[in-house]
Design an enzyme around this catalytic site. Sequence first.
Site, PDB file in Angstrom:
ATOM      1  CE  LYS A  83      12.085 -11.472 -11.813  1.00  0.00           C
ATOM      2  NZ  LYS A  83      12.802 -10.930 -10.717  1.00  0.00           N
ATOM      3  CB  CYS A 130      -0.943   0.099   1.200  1.00  0.00           C
ATOM      4  SG  CYS A 130      -2.044  -1.284   1.373  1.00  0.00           S
ATOM      5  CD1 TRP A 150      -0.674  -6.146  -3.412  1.00  0.00           C
ATOM      6  CD2 TRP A 150      -0.583  -6.776  -1.266  1.00  0.00           C
ATOM      7  NE1 TRP A 150      -0.386  -7.492  -3.377  1.00  0.00           N
ATOM      8  CE2 TRP A 150      -0.323  -7.900  -2.072  1.00  0.00           C
ATOM      9  CE3 TRP A 150      -0.581  -6.933   0.118  1.00  0.00           C
ATOM     10  CZ2 TRP A 150      -0.066  -9.151  -1.540  1.00  0.00           C
ATOM     11  CZ3 TRP A 150      -0.317  -8.180   0.651  1.00  0.00           C
ATOM     12  CH2 TRP A 150      -0.063  -9.279  -0.183  1.00  0.00           C
ATOM     13  CD  GLU A 180      15.436 -13.592 -10.128  1.00  0.00           C
ATOM     14  OE1 GLU A 180      15.013 -14.090  -9.076  1.00  0.00           O
ATOM     15  OE2 GLU A 180      15.040 -12.489 -10.543  1.00  0.00           O
ATOM     16  CD  GLU A 203       8.361 -11.477 -10.165  1.00  0.00           C
ATOM     17  OE1 GLU A 203       7.846 -10.901  -9.207  1.00  0.00           O
ATOM     18  OE2 GLU A 203       9.597 -11.539 -10.320  1.00  0.00           O
ATOM     19  CG  HIS A 208      17.309 -37.890  -6.995  1.00  0.00           C
ATOM     20  ND1 HIS A 208      17.754 -39.113  -6.558  1.00  0.00           N
ATOM     21  CD2 HIS A 208      18.375 -37.261  -7.537  1.00  0.00           C
ATOM     22  CE1 HIS A 208      19.053 -39.212  -6.795  1.00  0.00           C
ATOM     23  NE2 HIS A 208      19.447 -38.096  -7.399  1.00  0.00           N
ATOM     24  CE  LYS A 250      10.806  -2.949  -7.179  1.00  0.00           C
ATOM     25  NZ  LYS A 250      11.387  -4.111  -7.882  1.00  0.00           N
ATOM     26  NE  ARG A 258       4.529   1.739  -0.460  1.00  0.00           N
ATOM     27  CZ  ARG A 258       5.648   1.431   0.160  1.00  0.00           C
ATOM     28  NH1 ARG A 258       6.800   1.661  -0.434  1.00  0.00           N
ATOM     29  NH2 ARG A 258       5.634   0.900   1.360  1.00  0.00           N
ATOM     30  CG  ASN A 269       2.131   0.660   3.901  1.00  0.00           C
ATOM     31  OD1 ASN A 269       1.804  -0.484   3.598  1.00  0.00           O
ATOM     32  ND2 ASN A 269       3.384   1.070   3.881  1.00  0.00           N
ATOM     33  N   GLY A 270       0.238  -1.171   6.149  1.00  0.00           N
ATOM     34  CA  GLY A 270       0.740  -2.083   7.185  1.00  0.00           C
ATOM     35  C   GLY A 270      -0.356  -3.039   7.589  1.00  0.00           C
TER      36      GLY A 270
HETATM   37  C1  F6R Z   1      10.652 -10.479  -7.625  1.00  0.00           C
HETATM   38  C2  F6R Z   1      10.868  -9.513  -6.559  1.00  0.00           C
HETATM   39  C3  F6R Z   1      10.676  -9.965  -5.161  1.00  0.00           C
HETATM   40  C4  F6R Z   1      11.649  -9.214  -4.223  1.00  0.00           C
HETATM   41  C5  F6R Z   1      11.331  -9.540  -2.767  1.00  0.00           C
HETATM   42  C6  F6R Z   1      12.291  -8.852  -1.813  1.00  0.00           C
HETATM   43  O1  F6R Z   1      10.908  -9.930  -8.875  1.00  0.00           O
HETATM   44  O2  F6R Z   1      11.171  -8.379  -6.804  1.00  0.00           O
HETATM   45  O3  F6R Z   1      10.814 -11.346  -5.031  1.00  0.00           O
HETATM   46  O4  F6R Z   1      12.956  -9.588  -4.533  1.00  0.00           O
HETATM   47  O5  F6R Z   1      10.028  -9.128  -2.477  1.00  0.00           O
HETATM   48  O6  F6R Z   1      12.235  -7.471  -1.948  1.00  0.00           O
HETATM   49  P1  F6R Z   1      13.409  -6.557  -1.430  1.00  0.00           P
HETATM   50  O7  F6R Z   1      14.617  -6.885  -2.247  1.00  0.00           O
HETATM   51  O8  F6R Z   1      12.931  -5.159  -1.624  1.00  0.00           O
HETATM   52  O9  F6R Z   1      13.622  -6.900   0.019  1.00  0.00           O
END
Ligand code: F6R
Length: 608
Positions: free
Chosen positions: A485, A2, A74, A481, A488, A504, A603, A27, A100-101
């Site tokens: 990617k 948020c 969010w 990774e 998501e 396995h 984010k 956010r 926010n929280g």
């Molecule tokens: C995926 C992504 C998330 C962040 C994770 C940690 O693309 O961005 O998996 O890596 O939420 O976020 P930070 O690095 O801000 O602690």
Amino acid sequence: MCGIVGYVGEKRATNFLVEGLSKLEYRGYDSAGVAVQEGESLSVRKHKGRLTNLEKELEKNSLEGYVGIGHTRWATHGAPSDTNSHPHLSNNGKIAVVHNGIIENYIELRKFLGEKGYKFLSETDTEVIPNLVDYYYDGNLFDAVVKATERLEGSFAIGVISEEDKDTLIGVRKDSPLIVGLGENENFIASDIPAVLSYTRKVYLLEDEEFVLMNKEGVTLLDKKGNKIDKEIFNVTWDEKAAEKGGFDSFMLKEIHEQPKAIRDTMTSRISMEHGVFFDDFKISKEELESIDRIYIVACGTAYHAGLMGKASIERLAKIPVEVDIASEFRYRNPLVTEKSLVIILSQSGETADTLAALRDCKNVGARVLVVTNVVGSTMSREADHVIYTMAGPEISVASTKAYTTQVLVMHMIAIYFSELRELNSKEELDNIKKEMLMLPEVIEEVLNIKEDVKAIAEEIKDEKDLYFLGRGMDFFLALEGSLKLKEISYIHSEAYAGGELKHGPIALIEEGTKVVSILTQKNLIDKMISNVVEIKSRGAKVFGVTFKDMAKACQVLDKVLFIPETHEILAPIVAAVTMQLLAYYVASLKGFDIDKPRNLAKSVTVE
Ligand code: F6R
């Protein structure tokens, strides 16, 4: 998650509120809303869905006041709906709050307020806050907000306005970020700096339990007893343009292209062939390093994947045992962290709730804590013993790209730094890695030119339901990774496996036409990996690969190949990461998805 904003000044509040929210949509984007002091009363507009819905409503039905708060959501408690959207009002409509929280004790507080006759219209945890403020209000809004927040358990950054005190806005934070922007005859609050950047570069970074009381004339920072706090103004130096798309169709694509610069900036003045690797805010003596018995790397998501790369290079080059943990697991597994441990916390935002809590736990037991983060002035950067900034510039896209590659780079630089201190490897070997590191920006530029090859593979996988990513050693960490990617932003289910693990169990999933992406950059493991590819191909899989041009034997078994330029094997996954990012991008783009705002995600994950 948020985003919250607040405005007090001489202009129409919604101008800033809407613009500020547009900078905070990363956010959360389940709903957006504003509350503005109009004449004698508070007026609210709020809408489920993207900010554009709110903007349309404001065009039809504008708000004229000069004091207001706004929110982009969010959803945590209660589905995305108009009713659950913020701002929330007290029952008498006199107090409006954005939050926010998460309020963890909201059920008890609802019960408490219910017994006093308060009713709740939404399913949110937040709605208790304006009602608590109202309950405690007896002529002094600040005192009421202090008393209300004393009852709250959990995390919060809140903005409060009230009909009873028309010119004032109050903000406070605990475990969720909040900044104060200082303008000319106008002042702001926001969850993050980009929201205020086109209005001011002067900000206060609030700490936990610090309150801000503002009107258009000025800003006062107070503790909960009402004592004034003196705080240094933080002058933001980065360019506002850095937080704009600059001609690209999405922030993600722009940020993928910014990697050569991000990597160059992260190395600048930190690597020298003559003097080795050094960091301004992280210096450790050989003796101190020798006294460290274990390194813990703690992070979430993509940053966790960067941490795995760090384990590989630190153990290989500096010969210090390293454990890597997902922050939300680390906190509850009673890790054996002591004052002899070095804890490296990795976080793009520097605000992630679980990672921040892990940092605090480690500090409490006396461990030395180093934070690697991208956000100057973030909570983690302020609380750690040492900070190394990844100089990636603002990362807006929810899917992390340039923050990841710069995190991996910093981990390798730390490994070299430790190795140089311990004098464990030949100068020649370390020089070779440093030399190749300095060439990474050019090497990545080359990879950015193979987009058509990536697109061709994206076409082949865009309609798949399941996909597999394979690798060995560091390539396995990159496979994790690459898989994250893709899932998501394209919503295709994918899993990553270490090449040797297939037999396995997971190989049972391979059938005629199964699509697999394999990463082959670790030369000592390439023959083993080729065997794994052959095993799945003989069961019908179609295998795409990423490798070097001279890997003729790998090319023979792969159905389609993405070639990356030759580089040191420690660095090759950074280069190959760019192909994984482009692949995810093109798949999502071909499917027509909103790349920067994937469903259900945000984010900055400031809830546990
Ligand atoms: C995926 C992504 C998330 C962040 C994770 C940690 O693309 O961005 O998996 O890596 O939420 O976020 P930070 O690095 O801000 O602690």
